[in-house]
Design a protein around this motif. Structure first.
Motif, PDB file in Angstrom:
ATOM      1  N   ALA A   1      31.215  54.091  27.405  1.00  0.00           N
ATOM      2  CA  ALA A   1      32.110  54.642  26.387  1.00  0.00           C
ATOM      3  C   ALA A   1      32.300  53.652  25.245  1.00  0.00           C
ATOM      4  N   VAL A   2      32.457  52.383  25.580  1.00  0.00           N
ATOM      5  CA  VAL A   2      32.625  51.353  24.552  1.00  0.00           C
ATOM      6  C   VAL A   2      31.353  51.223  23.715  1.00  0.00           C
ATOM      7  N   GLU A   3      30.189  51.226  24.385  1.00  0.00           N
ATOM      8  CA  GLU A   3      28.923  51.147  23.655  1.00  0.00           C
ATOM      9  C   GLU A   3      28.774  52.336  22.702  1.00  0.00           C
ATOM     10  N   ALA A   4      29.119  53.538  23.177  1.00  0.00           N
ATOM     11  CA  ALA A   4      29.006  54.729  22.330  1.00  0.00           C
ATOM     12  C   ALA A   4      29.929  54.631  21.132  1.00  0.00           C
ATOM     13  N   ALA A   5      31.151  54.118  21.338  1.00  0.00           N
ATOM     14  CA  ALA A   5      32.104  53.986  20.241  1.00  0.00           C
ATOM     15  C   ALA A   5      31.599  53.008  19.195  1.00  0.00           C
ATOM     16  N   ALA A   6      31.022  51.930  19.662  1.00  0.00           N
ATOM     17  CA  ALA A   6      30.488  50.945  18.720  1.00  0.00           C
ATOM     18  C   ALA A   6      29.325  51.528  17.928  1.00  0.00           C
ATOM     19  N   ARG A   7      28.514  52.340  18.583  1.00  0.00           N
ATOM     20  CA  ARG A   7      27.355  52.945  17.915  1.00  0.00           C
ATOM     21  C   ARG A   7      27.784  53.972  16.880  1.00  0.00           C
TER      22      ARG A   7
ATOM     23  N   LEU B   1      41.036  56.525  18.699  1.00  0.00           N
ATOM     24  CA  LEU B   1      40.883  55.270  19.422  1.00  0.00           C
ATOM     25  C   LEU B   1      40.237  54.260  18.474  1.00  0.00           C
ATOM     26  N   ALA B   2      40.970  53.196  18.140  1.00  0.00           N
ATOM     27  CA  ALA B   2      40.573  52.330  17.034  1.00  0.00           C
ATOM     28  C   ALA B   2      39.768  51.106  17.446  1.00  0.00           C
ATOM     29  N   ASP B   3      39.775  50.760  18.750  1.00  0.00           N
ATOM     30  CA  ASP B   3      39.026  49.569  19.154  1.00  0.00           C
ATOM     31  C   ASP B   3      38.648  49.683  20.626  1.00  0.00           C
ATOM     32  N   GLU B   4      37.975  48.644  21.104  1.00  0.00           N
ATOM     33  CA  GLU B   4      37.470  48.669  22.475  1.00  0.00           C
ATOM     34  C   GLU B   4      38.599  48.769  23.480  1.00  0.00           C
ATOM     35  N   ALA B   5      39.685  48.070  23.268  1.00  0.00           N
ATOM     36  CA  ALA B   5      40.790  48.085  24.227  1.00  0.00           C
ATOM     37  C   ALA B   5      41.362  49.493  24.367  1.00  0.00           C
TER      38      ALA B   5
END
Length: 991
Positions: free
Chosen positions: A795-801, A828-832
């Motif tokens: 999920a974090v990788e997808a958000a960064a992409r 959702l604004a960041d990884e956390a």
């Protein structure tokens, strides 16, 4: 080349068609069993026609010719025949060729085509019908062009090709004309096809309603029985043609029944018979049909019961009846019919079980139920409304409401069309015909069996899966006035047949009862009208007060219609007086006849003789018709809401013979009706309506409709206002825009690939996300991408992409579009935040494998909407729009339009939902980009219209922002293309 035995007989190419003269014929593929029929057919063709076909004298077919013309592979070589009575009357053949003109197979996409029509059947439009069908067959087999060599002297065949509407090229080579036709349907070819269909079907109905001779089959020697009742009604109605009584059981020495010739069989009648009324037991009907067919009868009205309404065996009996009748070129009303009536003075046909026919008028009435037909007939007659034609079609196995819409469209004697329908056999066609007819005269429909989910017994029709409210909305889109009850049907018909259309929704209310005026005011608000403050004339008002008040209201430019309310007035001593209804009616009619043309209705309570006096008139063309003023009654022409609304055509004027709506003029004398044994059940109570009255011999002002309740009168006005508005809008046709970025062929390739890879399933296949995005992208519809998130790290990788901020949401079927269950996390604004949201989601709703979470980039804020398109088996392709969530799911706030949607209809679609204000800046919020939303609707409409394999599209949610929109979710389902009856070659329904 593929051997013929490898290709199955294409039964779906078989079709019954209506020809130019109104008769029927059958089109079917030629088989190896047709050798004798082919030889017999060719022997009856003239030498000239043979020369035109083969370019040389060709007196007979050789054995080799017969073999070649009867052996086809139904792909590269196809032959079709037209049959009447089982015998060939015309043939057509195509042979696939290559660029050199030599026999070929696919992928060659050109074919040579040649026709031959028996001389006795030329001029009936057979070649034109054959060209439609052979062209459809060729397109199905991958052929895109026809080439034809025609001798210059063969003008008839050249005209068939020239008038077909296809794109074509012509040149002169080696003494012949070479024509090349592009078989892709064009707007012109479709218009030509539908024009021919309309003329042919209207002619087939005209033959049923305007016969020169009628045979009643089943008329007995003694009084009593259905056949004898119909015979009496025919004679008592003053039928202008010849009448025959036919009964196999009649003794040879009986020459007459009721003064008309009596015979045992139609073969004993030396003159032609146009129409046969069949009133014999069902098991004897096949022999009667054969007798009629051999005698050349043009049509049948089958009153006999015992068909599809009685069960499976009866349904098969009904199918055989239609097949047998059509094989002789006859059309059928019924079975289980109540009969037909035509009040034209040139015919005066009462071929029904109604012992007391209606007077001549301007309403055409069609019903699928005998009982409802009796009630409607009685209600209209009671209220002084005359009919042009009446048809009660029973099981309507052949002739249907569509056929009568074709007829009434051009009928100069019909101003208003009323239909009671329990099923619609071809909804696409019905909507098209209703829209066309509604553009020139009102079409009012009351539909029974709306909530049963199945067709009534005897009606073989597709069952719709969409709610009744949606069906009504789609009919309204086509200009149909939908009545909820048969009483409402009569109410609307009465107003539309006697009053001009209102120019707007402003309604004046006047009368001698303040309470009744307030009830009328409330009813107007309920119907969406704009009532003016009621004018209370007080209970002491006299007829002259009503006259003055009505004239003043009609002269007011701010008034579009008037409701007059009247109660018995109170005398000086306080006693209630019934009043002289005729005096009040005269006052109201005098005011209406000298004022601008606007609709006037009367709501009355217990005023003796008022409704009766208001309904009295003499002319069959009421001076205040559905879109007309009344110059002949000295009435000034007021503003007309519809083009041409201020005048009546000369065809509507009283005839030189002095024909009156009451039928009492010198030119319309009728014998007094005599009741037969098949007496109708008693009609429902009058409910305050007028009894029928024959008008006076001299012209009088037009009728004013009277209603016993304010709600009924106002409902009729509301329907007229909506219809008039539709008429004005229909005059400004919208268009289906072209978009340069649409890749139709690319989308077709994607669909072909996906369907080819899917296992066979008539329910179709749902597309995955990537395939859905690819297909929609071909039509310029961009779906925001999502990335799978089977774990928090993914999920974090997808958000960064994708780029922050993002949304995390579940896609499990039971949680899709259910933000209320907590399956969506936004902004959702960041990884956390992504990790926290992922943990909360799985803790609350379950494991990732169950939730199927995905990550998607956030879209600009806006209004969440939903766009859907589905293919309904009965209604066709339907485009729907609403707000996402509670509004559409709980409240059902969705609007619908038939595909293809025009730009005007797309704009209307957005504004048709109750929650539309949210799109336009409700309570100070920013308006959204409705232009982008309209474009999306038009693109989805084009997609499903261009590709019938797409059976459903769902875009949800579509977030519409102040500028632009975002499609966040999409689903598409494909299936083998359904049959599209209204877009193929014309054909009658199969049974």
């Amino acid at each position: 080349m593929t051997p013929p035995s490898q290709h199955a007989y294409p039964a779906h190419w078989e079709a019954d068609v209506v020809l130019r003269d109104g008769g029927t014929a059958r089109v079917r593929p030629i088989t190896t069993d047709d050798a004798e029929r082919l030889v017999s057919f060719y022997e009856q063709v003239s030498d000239e026609s043979k020369y035109y076909r083969f370019f040389a004298p060709y007196p007979r077919l050789s054995d080799k010719d017969v073999y070649r013309f009867t052996h086809h592979d139904y792909v590269d070589r196809v032959g079709l025949a037209v049959t009447v009575g089982g015998e060939f009357v015309a043939t057509v053949r195509y042979d696939r060729i290559d660029a050199r003109g030599m026999p070929a197979s696919a992928p060659a996409d050109e074919a040579e085509v040649a026709f031959l029509v028996q001389d006795a059947h030329q001029g009936r439009g057979i070649a034109s019908a054959l060209l439609e069908h052979i062209a459809a067959v060729a397109r199905e087999r991958g052929i895109r062009r026809f080439a034809a060599e025609v001798l210059p002297a063969n003008n008839k065949m050249i005209k068939v090709f020239r008038d077909a509407g296809f794109t074509q090229k012509r040149n002169f080579e080696d003494g012949s004309v070479r024509l090349v036709l592009d078989l892709e349907p064009t707007a012109e070819s479709l218009a030509v096809q539908r024009g021919r269909e309309q003329r042919a079907e209207a002619r087939s109905v005209q033959r049923l309603l305007g016969p020169s001779s009628v045979a009643v089959v089943g008329a007995g020697r003694t009084a009593g029985g259905v056949g004898r009742a119909v015979l009496r009604n025919l004679l008592d109605g003053g039928f202008t043609g010849r009448v025959y009584a036919v009964n196999l059981a009649l003794p040879p020495d009986l020459a007459e029944i009721d003064g008309v010739p009596a015979v045992r069989s139609l073969a004993e009648i030396r003159e032609p018979v146009d129409l046969a009324i069949v009133a014999v037991p069902a098991e004897r009907v096949p022999d009667v049909v054969a007798d009629c067919g051999e005698h050349g009868v043009q049509g049948l009205v089958v009153l006999s019961a015992g068909y599809a309404e009685s069960g499976p065996a009866g349904r098969e009996r009904q199918r055989e009846l239609v097949r047998q009748a059509r094989s002789y070129g006859m059309r059928v009303i019924g079975p289980n019919a109540f009969g037909v009536i035509n009040t034209s003075p040139a015919v005066r046909l009462n071929a029904s079980l109604a012992p007391e026919p209606p007077e001549r008028g301007r309403i055409g009435l069609f019903t699928q139920s005998g009982a409802i037909g009796i009630a409607l007939l009685a209600g209209l007659v009671r209220r002084g409304a005359g009919l042009s034609t009446f048809i009660s079609a029973g099981n309507r196995a052949d002739v249907s409401g569509n056929d009568f819409l074709q007829y009434w469209h051009d009928d100069p004697d019909t101003d208003v069309v009323l239909l009671y329908l329990e099923s619609i056999g071809n909804p696409r066609k019905f909507t098209r015909l209703a829209r066309r007819t509604g553009a020139i005269k009102p079409v009012v429909v009351a539909k029974g069996a709306r909530h049963s989910g199945s067709a009534p017994p005897g009606h073989a029709v597709p069952v719709t899966r969409i709610p009744d409210a949606t069906v009504s909305a789609l009919l309204s889109q086509a200009g149909v006035i939908c009545a909820d009850t048969v009483t409402e049907l009569v109410d609307a018909g009465l107003l539309l047949s006697t009053q001009p259309l209102p120019a707007g929704p402003h309604v004046a209310i006047l009368g001698n009862s303040e309470s009744l005026g307030l009830l009328t005011y409330d009813a107007c608000l309920t119907e969406g009208l704009r009532p003016l403050p009621p004018l209370d004339l007080t209970t002491s008002a006299r007829p002259e007060d009503f006259r003055t008040a009505l004239a003043t209201a009609l002269a007011d430019p701010g008034c579009d219609a008037v409701v007059v309310t009247a109660i018995p007035w109170v005398g000086e001593n306080g006693t209630t007086e019934s009043g002289d209804g005729e005096v009040l009616a005269t006052a109201l009619r005098d005011a209406a006849s000298t004022s601008p043309a606007k609709p006037v209705v009367v709501v009355h309570v217990e005023i003796g003789g008022l409704a009766k006096a208001l309904s009295a008139a003499t002319t069959t063309a009421p001076g205040r018709g559905p879109a007309t003023g009344s110059p002949e009654h000295g009435r000034s022409a007021g503003p007309a809401p519809v083009q041409g609304a201020g005048e009546r055509s000369s065809a509507d004027a009283p005839s030189a013979a002095g024909v009156s709506s009451g039928g009492s003029g010198a030119g319309d004398a009728r014998p007094a009706p005599v009741r037969g044994s098949a007496e109708a059940p008693p009609p429902p109570s009058a409910d305050g309506d007028a009894a029928r009255v024959a008008g006076p011999a001299a012209p009088a002002p037009g009728r004013i409709p009277a209603y016993p309740a304010a709600e009924r009168a106002v409902r009729a006005i509301g329907q007229a206002v909506s219809y008039a508005q539709w008429r004005r809008q229909a005059a400004e046709l919208g268009k289906v825009p072209e978009y340069d970025d649409i890749d139709e062929s690319g989308a077709a390739g994607v669909i072909e690939r996906l369907l080819g890879a899917a296992p066979p399933d008539p329910r179709g296949v749902g597309l995955g996300d990537d395939d859905t995005r690819e297909l929609l992208g071909r039509y310029g519809i961009t779906v925001r991408p999502t990335l799978p998130a089977p774990g928090a790290d993914r999920a974090v990788e997808a958000a960064a992409r994708l780029g922050y901020p993002v949304a995390l949401k579940t896609t499990a079927p039971h949680l899709r579009h259910r933000a209320d269950l907590g399956g969506v996390r936004l902004d959702l604004a960041d990884e956390a935040q992504v990790r926290t949201a992922y943990r909360e989601l799985t803790d609350l709703l379950g494991a990732p494998a169950e939730l199927l979470p995905v990550v998607q980039a956030m879209a600009p804020r806006g209004v969440d909407t939903v766009v859907r398109a589905v293919i309904d088996p009965a209604a066709g392709a339907v485009l729907s729009f609403g707000l996402a969530g509670v509004a559409s799911e709980l409240l059902g706030d969705l609007a619908h339009r038939l595909v293809p949607v025009t730009d005007r209809e797309a704009a209307e679609l957005l504004r048709s939902i109750r929650t539309a204000p949210l799109l336009f800046g409700w309570r100070g919020s920013a308006p959204v980009d409705t232009a982008a939303l309209e474009e999306l609707l038009l693109r989805v409409s084009r997609l499903v219209d261009d590709h019938p394999e797409i059976v459903s599209v769902a875009l949800e949610p579509v977030v519409v922002a102040a500028r632009g929109l975002s499609v966040l979710g999409a689903g598409v389902r494909l299936a083998p293309p359904p049959s599209r009856d209204d877009l193929g070659p014309r054909r009658l329904p199969s049974y």
